[in-house]
Design an enzyme around this catalytic site. Sequence first.
Site, mmCIF file in Angstrom:
data_model
loop_
_atom_site.group_PDB
_atom_site.id
_atom_site.type_symbol
_atom_site.label_atom_id
_atom_site.label_comp_id
_atom_site.label_asym_id
_atom_site.label_seq_id
_atom_site.Cartn_x
_atom_site.Cartn_y
_atom_site.Cartn_z
ATOM 1 N N CYS A 2 0.849 -1.188 0.000
ATOM 2 C CA CYS A 2 0.000 0.000 0.000
ATOM 3 C C CYS A 2 0.889 1.244 0.000
ATOM 4 C CB CYS A 2 -0.867 0.019 1.258
ATOM 5 S SG CYS A 2 -1.793 -1.498 1.508
ATOM 6 N N ARG A 27 1.581 1.633 -5.980
ATOM 7 C CA ARG A 27 1.811 0.674 -4.885
ATOM 8 C C ARG A 27 0.542 -0.080 -4.513
ATOM 9 N NH1 ARG A 27 6.414 1.557 -2.022
ATOM 10 N NH2 ARG A 27 5.465 0.592 -0.197
ATOM 11 N N TRP A 77 -3.791 -1.855 -1.294
ATOM 12 C CA TRP A 77 -3.809 -3.113 -2.056
ATOM 13 C C TRP A 77 -4.245 -4.140 -1.029
ATOM 14 C CZ3 TRP A 77 -1.028 -7.831 -1.902
ATOM 15 C CH2 TRP A 77 -1.198 -8.647 -3.035
ATOM 16 N N ASN A 103 0.691 -0.056 6.205
ATOM 17 C CA ASN A 103 1.116 -0.882 5.065
ATOM 18 C C ASN A 103 1.814 -2.089 5.658
ATOM 19 O OD1 ASN A 103 2.028 -1.977 2.682
ATOM 20 N ND2 ASN A 103 3.822 -0.634 2.558
ATOM 21 N N GLY A 104 1.339 -3.299 5.321
ATOM 22 C CA GLY A 104 1.960 -4.526 5.837
ATOM 23 C C GLY A 104 0.893 -5.485 6.313
ATOM 24 N N GLU A 483 10.313 -13.937 -19.518
ATOM 25 C CA GLU A 483 10.045 -12.532 -19.193
ATOM 26 C C GLU A 483 9.057 -11.935 -20.180
ATOM 27 O OE1 GLU A 483 10.302 -10.656 -16.863
ATOM 28 O OE2 GLU A 483 10.116 -8.636 -17.681
ATOM 29 N N LYS A 487 5.481 -10.252 -19.102
ATOM 30 C CA LYS A 487 5.078 -8.903 -19.490
ATOM 31 C C LYS A 487 3.696 -8.918 -20.112
ATOM 32 C CE LYS A 487 7.064 -6.734 -17.644
ATOM 33 N NZ LYS A 487 7.978 -7.487 -16.843
ATOM 34 N N GLU A 490 0.774 -9.992 -17.511
ATOM 35 C CA GLU A 490 0.475 -9.134 -16.360
ATOM 36 C C GLU A 490 -0.161 -7.800 -16.760
ATOM 37 O OE1 GLU A 490 3.685 -7.751 -13.901
ATOM 38 O OE2 GLU A 490 5.071 -7.708 -15.560
ATOM 39 N N HIS A 506 7.596 -31.875 -25.481
ATOM 40 C CA HIS A 506 7.323 -32.659 -24.261
ATOM 41 C C HIS A 506 6.003 -32.238 -23.635
ATOM 42 C CE1 HIS A 506 11.343 -34.431 -24.372
ATOM 43 N NE2 HIS A 506 11.763 -33.230 -24.712
ATOM 44 N N LYS A 605 3.084 -2.871 -7.227
ATOM 45 C CA LYS A 605 4.450 -2.700 -7.721
ATOM 46 C C LYS A 605 5.437 -3.552 -6.933
ATOM 47 C CE LYS A 605 7.703 -1.208 -10.234
ATOM 48 N NZ LYS A 605 7.838 -1.825 -11.561
HETATM 49 C C1 AGP Z 1 7.401 -7.577 -12.926
HETATM 50 O O1 AGP Z 1 6.862 -6.954 -14.082
HETATM 51 C C2 AGP Z 1 6.386 -7.722 -11.837
HETATM 52 N N1 AGP Z 1 5.844 -6.458 -11.492
HETATM 53 C C3 AGP Z 1 6.893 -8.536 -10.654
HETATM 54 O O2 AGP Z 1 7.126 -9.839 -11.136
HETATM 55 C C4 AGP Z 1 8.194 -8.068 -9.971
HETATM 56 O O3 AGP Z 1 9.282 -8.239 -10.844
HETATM 57 C C5 AGP Z 1 8.418 -8.928 -8.733
HETATM 58 O O4 AGP Z 1 7.345 -8.700 -7.849
HETATM 59 C C6 AGP Z 1 9.738 -8.634 -8.010
HETATM 60 O O5 AGP Z 1 9.720 -7.313 -7.542
HETATM 61 P P1 AGP Z 1 11.110 -6.706 -7.002
HETATM 62 O O6 AGP Z 1 12.058 -6.667 -8.157
HETATM 63 O O7 AGP Z 1 10.745 -5.339 -6.496
HETATM 64 O O8 AGP Z 1 11.619 -7.611 -5.898
#
Ligand code: AGP
Length: 610
Positions: A2, A27, A77, A103-104, A483, A487, A490, A506, A605
């Site tokens: 958050c 966030r 969040w 936050n937490g 990756e 992308k 997500e 496989h 994030k």
């Molecule tokens: C990547 O596009 C995502 N937002 C997510 O996988 C991110 O890379 C992952 O949560 C790790 O975050 P960090 O690099 O802040 O540890």
Amino acid sequence: MCGIIGYIGHQEATPILLEGLKRLEYRGYDSSGVGVISSESGELFVRKAKGKICDLESLIKAHHLPSGSIGISHTRWATHGAPNQVNAHPHFDSTNKIIVVHNGIIENYESLKKNLIKKGYKFISETDTEVVAHLIRDYYDGDLFEAVKKTIAQLRGSFALGVISQEEPDTLIAARIGSPLIVGIGKNENFIASDVPAILDYTKKVIYLKDGEMAVIKRDSVRVFNFAGKPVPYKVSPVTFHVDAVKKQGYAHFMLKEIHEQADVLKNMLASRIKGNHVALDGLKLTDSQLRSIKNIFIVACGTAYHAGMVGKYVIEKLASVPVMIDVSSEFRYRNPILDQKTLVIAISQSGETADTLAAVKEAKAKGAKILSIVNAVGSTLTRESDGVLYTHAGPEIGVASTKAYTAQLCMLYLLALKLAAVRKTLPSAEVKKLFKDLKEVPQLYHKILKNRQAIADMAKDNSHFGCFLYLGRNINYPSALEGALKLKEISYIPAEGYAAGEMKHGPIALIDEYRAVVCVAVQSETYEKMISNMQEILSRKGKVIAIATEGDKTIANHAHHVIYLPSTNTSLTPLLVALPLQLFAYYVAVNRGCDVDQPRNLAKSVTVE
Ligand code: AGP
């Protein structure tokens, strides 16, 4: 995770808090709220709304908050309790004279809640945070700091807290453990925030609170204490990036802006880290003899950072001949990994606040390993848990989908591999010189690829209708496939799976039909012919093939419906180039599908909770 921001000063609090929330919206953005103490009546007023900050703004336009120069606010969040107005922060205590933002996760909130209910406290939300507000009230005996201190002593888990009370309208209290919180120092005004962007318009002087620290903040003073209430020294650090770094500057989305920033990020990193034919890794904090004595390396990370680590494994083993193991942090921390003093653990994290990676590092330290972290967020928790820190200095990454942080992590891993190779003398100097030269050319190659972005946008438009994608890559570009798939999924919500191309027969080949699109990373490499075979197998089953290839490849167009050509570079560096078109492809598909690119549903994030 958050976002928290608090203000105490001489200006109107509400506009500062709302603008700050917008800067923290990456966030978490499923609900939000603001609480201020009225300068006129001295009473606390709160406005909360489900949805985005703009929804909260509309609410406040319709139901004004009174003028006030102290307040706290929060963008959520959801962890405990659905995203709705009742569960949004700030949360009141039972007398409506204290409010809290958090936050937490308070791991023992249920037992605390039971005890409070037995004492007659009434709860209106499903959150763990409301427990904190009632506990503070339970302990309050005319001293807010003491009440918060006693409350914190009861809490288990992670929290960044902001607390104000109308009984002490000149005091803002902050506390943190396991979730980031900074104090911004202004002129007759002070701030708290989860991250620097929230307060950059007002100050570039911040205190990065450490775990186990509280701050008592007045308009003209800041005092920092440990959780036992003992004053502790603190450092005021300058913020090194400009406020423009947290604005879109004409781009449609932060993600597009950050994709375009990559060339400069890499150029700056290479310029500051390559001195002649040597790598200067300030922050490494490991001597050459320590680097020579490393027996093996273990990389831990999550998500995109994990994919960067996978490339790092290939590169460090190839260039420095050091055995590298890699694990997602959430697995590493629970499988009792075999480590010792001769193991170097490399933790990769953009935010430096990812709960699983922090826990993995704690596990590794307990086993005696040295910790080197590759981090973007200055002053983040991971940097304080590490023996050495390599900052990527990519600037704030606001888009939830990681782009410039990823390529900066890759670049740092190449530099680390070259440093290890030099110290352990595993590479002929001619090869080192060639790699330095090729690395330095990459930023220019990015500009060349970006010139071709319209062709990528058109190709994305032609393929946005597919309901499922497969991404295939081999060897050092197997992580590129993973990756690329991450992308796409997500930000467009299209199921997309990254796979080692050699694994296609496989199982995944069963997926191939005319409704499936397959992105094949087929740049020039020792596995190129194998990729062509994969593409032929896909075509023969009517699959749609989108190839990432090397300029000058005259035959690949016979095996693909679409080809994105990349400039030629050193094979080891191809993941750096491949990342760019796959980021653009995902971005344009998501835009074509009308998705919220910068704030995809359900995501945040940084995952600061398990
Ligand atoms: C990547 O596009 C995502 N937002 C997510 O996988 C991110 O890379 C992952 O949560 C790790 O975050 P960090 O690099 O802040 O540890």
